[in-house]
Write a protein that holds these residues in place. Structure first.
Motif, PDB file in Angstrom:
ATOM      1  N   GLU A   1       6.856  12.910 -11.538  1.00  0.00           N
ATOM      2  CA  GLU A   1       8.104  12.370 -11.653  1.00  0.00           C
ATOM      3  C   GLU A   1       7.712  10.580 -12.272  1.00  0.00           C
ATOM      4  O   GLU A   1       9.127  10.588 -11.311  1.00  0.00           O
ATOM      5  CB  GLU A   1       8.786  12.902 -10.347  1.00  0.00           C
ATOM      6  CG  GLU A   1       9.428  14.677 -10.546  1.00  0.00           C
ATOM      7  CD  GLU A   1       9.059  14.941  -9.035  1.00  0.00           C
ATOM      8  OE1 GLU A   1       9.547  13.597  -8.366  1.00  0.00           O
ATOM      9  OE2 GLU A   1       8.784  15.631  -8.224  1.00  0.00           O
ATOM     10  N   PHE A   2       7.714  10.321 -12.501  1.00  0.00           N
ATOM     11  CA  PHE A   2       7.097   9.063 -12.351  1.00  0.00           C
ATOM     12  C   PHE A   2       7.959   8.233 -13.051  1.00  0.00           C
ATOM     13  O   PHE A   2       8.812   8.638 -14.972  1.00  0.00           O
ATOM     14  CB  PHE A   2       5.740   8.389 -13.920  1.00  0.00           C
ATOM     15  CG  PHE A   2       5.449   7.276 -13.600  1.00  0.00           C
ATOM     16  CD1 PHE A   2       5.301   6.216 -12.507  1.00  0.00           C
ATOM     17  CD2 PHE A   2       5.262   5.924 -14.502  1.00  0.00           C
ATOM     18  CE1 PHE A   2       4.746   5.314 -12.816  1.00  0.00           C
ATOM     19  CE2 PHE A   2       4.815   4.739 -14.306  1.00  0.00           C
ATOM     20  CZ  PHE A   2       4.957   4.249 -13.556  1.00  0.00           C
ATOM     21  N   ASP A   3       8.985   6.984 -13.275  1.00  0.00           N
ATOM     22  CA  ASP A   3      10.358   6.573 -13.769  1.00  0.00           C
ATOM     23  C   ASP A   3      10.247   5.898 -13.827  1.00  0.00           C
ATOM     24  O   ASP A   3      11.108   4.522 -13.928  1.00  0.00           O
ATOM     25  CB  ASP A   3      11.283   7.607 -12.573  1.00  0.00           C
ATOM     26  CG  ASP A   3      11.170   6.502 -11.722  1.00  0.00           C
ATOM     27  OD1 ASP A   3      10.479   5.693 -11.092  1.00  0.00           O
ATOM     28  OD2 ASP A   3      12.346   7.244 -10.652  1.00  0.00           O
ATOM     29  N   ASN A   4       8.822   5.016 -14.325  1.00  0.00           N
ATOM     30  CA  ASN A   4       8.712   3.136 -14.712  1.00  0.00           C
ATOM     31  C   ASN A   4       9.508   1.933 -13.623  1.00  0.00           C
ATOM     32  O   ASN A   4       9.802   1.186 -13.780  1.00  0.00           O
ATOM     33  CB  ASN A   4       9.910   2.898 -15.800  1.00  0.00           C
ATOM     34  CG  ASN A   4       9.119   3.612 -16.860  1.00  0.00           C
ATOM     35  OD1 ASN A   4       7.819   3.643 -16.398  1.00  0.00           O
ATOM     36  ND2 ASN A   4       9.251   3.502 -17.558  1.00  0.00           N
ATOM     37  N   ASN A   5       9.559   2.387 -12.123  1.00  0.00           N
ATOM     38  CA  ASN A   5      10.268   1.566 -10.843  1.00  0.00           C
ATOM     39  C   ASN A   5       8.961   2.151 -10.330  1.00  0.00           C
ATOM     40  O   ASN A   5       8.972   2.761  -9.471  1.00  0.00           O
ATOM     41  CB  ASN A   5      11.083   2.787 -10.100  1.00  0.00           C
ATOM     42  CG  ASN A   5      11.951   1.790  -8.952  1.00  0.00           C
ATOM     43  OD1 ASN A   5      11.377   0.980  -8.520  1.00  0.00           O
ATOM     44  ND2 ASN A   5      12.473   2.021  -7.924  1.00  0.00           N
ATOM     45  N   THR A   6       8.588   0.917 -10.413  1.00  0.00           N
ATOM     46  CA  THR A   6       7.170   0.613  -9.855  1.00  0.00           C
ATOM     47  C   THR A   6       7.458  -0.606  -8.698  1.00  0.00           C
ATOM     48  O   THR A   6       6.518  -1.214  -8.082  1.00  0.00           O
ATOM     49  CB  THR A   6       6.119   0.275 -10.765  1.00  0.00           C
ATOM     50  OG1 THR A   6       6.485  -1.273 -11.233  1.00  0.00           O
ATOM     51  CG2 THR A   6       5.887   1.416 -11.480  1.00  0.00           C
ATOM     52  N   PHE A   7       8.481  -0.953  -8.909  1.00  0.00           N
ATOM     53  CA  PHE A   7       8.689  -2.094  -7.162  1.00  0.00           C
ATOM     54  C   PHE A   7       8.047  -3.387  -7.399  1.00  0.00           C
ATOM     55  O   PHE A   7       7.908  -4.421  -6.968  1.00  0.00           O
ATOM     56  CB  PHE A   7       8.115  -1.341  -5.808  1.00  0.00           C
ATOM     57  CG  PHE A   7       9.001  -0.297  -5.858  1.00  0.00           C
ATOM     58  CD1 PHE A   7      10.153   0.138  -5.321  1.00  0.00           C
ATOM     59  CD2 PHE A   7       7.874   1.538  -5.477  1.00  0.00           C
ATOM     60  CE1 PHE A   7      10.197   1.537  -4.741  1.00  0.00           C
ATOM     61  CE2 PHE A   7       8.647   2.334  -5.222  1.00  0.00           C
ATOM     62  CZ  PHE A   7       9.399   2.619  -4.554  1.00  0.00           C
TER      63      PHE A   7
ATOM     64  N   ASP B   1       0.647  -1.535   0.557  1.00  0.00           N
ATOM     65  CA  ASP B   1       0.075  -0.039  -0.032  1.00  0.00           C
ATOM     66  C   ASP B   1       0.717   1.113  -0.269  1.00  0.00           C
ATOM     67  O   ASP B   1       0.818   2.197  -0.748  1.00  0.00           O
ATOM     68  CB  ASP B   1      -0.983  -0.265   1.156  1.00  0.00           C
ATOM     69  CG  ASP B   1      -2.138   0.930   0.913  1.00  0.00           C
ATOM     70  OD1 ASP B   1      -2.444   1.637  -0.241  1.00  0.00           O
ATOM     71  OD2 ASP B   1      -2.300   2.007   2.079  1.00  0.00           O
ATOM     72  N   GLY B   2       1.918   1.428   0.996  1.00  0.00           N
ATOM     73  CA  GLY B   2       2.978   2.608   0.687  1.00  0.00           C
ATOM     74  C   GLY B   2       3.917   2.853  -0.750  1.00  0.00           C
ATOM     75  O   GLY B   2       3.570   4.086  -0.967  1.00  0.00           O
TER      76      GLY B   2
ATOM     77  N   VAL C   1       4.477   5.484  -5.824  1.00  0.00           N
ATOM     78  CA  VAL C   1       3.921   5.816  -7.517  1.00  0.00           C
ATOM     79  C   VAL C   1       3.217   6.667  -7.488  1.00  0.00           C
ATOM     80  O   VAL C   1       3.009   7.532  -8.462  1.00  0.00           O
ATOM     81  CB  VAL C   1       3.662   3.864  -8.135  1.00  0.00           C
ATOM     82  CG1 VAL C   1       3.387   4.649  -9.194  1.00  0.00           C
ATOM     83  CG2 VAL C   1       4.776   3.392  -7.654  1.00  0.00           C
ATOM     84  N   LEU C   2       1.346   6.425  -6.917  1.00  0.00           N
ATOM     85  CA  LEU C   2       0.952   7.313  -7.503  1.00  0.00           C
ATOM     86  C   LEU C   2       1.327   9.033  -6.876  1.00  0.00           C
ATOM     87  O   LEU C   2       1.350   9.693  -7.806  1.00  0.00           O
ATOM     88  CB  LEU C   2      -0.628   7.292  -6.118  1.00  0.00           C
ATOM     89  CG  LEU C   2      -1.349   6.713  -7.482  1.00  0.00           C
ATOM     90  CD1 LEU C   2      -1.928   5.787  -6.266  1.00  0.00           C
ATOM     91  CD2 LEU C   2      -1.185   5.541  -8.890  1.00  0.00           C
TER      92      LEU C   2
END
Length: 94
Positions: free
Chosen positions: A52-58, A38-39, A44-45
């Motif tokens: 600043e979305f960088d495709n690192n979505t864990f 959730d965190g 990411v959101l």
């Protein structure tokens, strides 16, 4: 700027948390993993909102599916919600 997908995702997370609160005897490890997920989704959101979305979505979509599999036997409602959440994340490219 938040999209309809972001709002849908947040609504689904709220629903999932309600299901979790209504579920008795949740394994503490699974609850911790869900809270971490959730965190990470919130992070990411937030980055998406700040553009600043960088495709690192864990690996959020795959982590969600793994949690669904672990919840499946004892908590099918939570597992179903997690699978749906994973699909939403996947459709959003997260």
């Amino acid at each position: 700027m938040q999209t309809d997908n972001d709002e849908n995702l947040k609504a689904h997370l709220r629903s999932l948390h309600r299901h979790l609160q209504e579920t008795a005897d949740v394994d503490p490890e699974l609850e911790t993993l869900l809270r971490q997920l959730d965190g990470d989704i919130d992070k990411v959101l937030d980055r998406r909102a700040e553009q600043e979305f960088d495709n690192n979505t864990f690996g959020l979509s795959s982590r969600t599916q793994e949690l669904a599999a672990r919840f499946n036997v004892r908590h099918p409602k939570v597992a179903t919600g997690l699978r749906e959440l994973g699909n939403i994340l996947s459709n959003m490219g997260i």
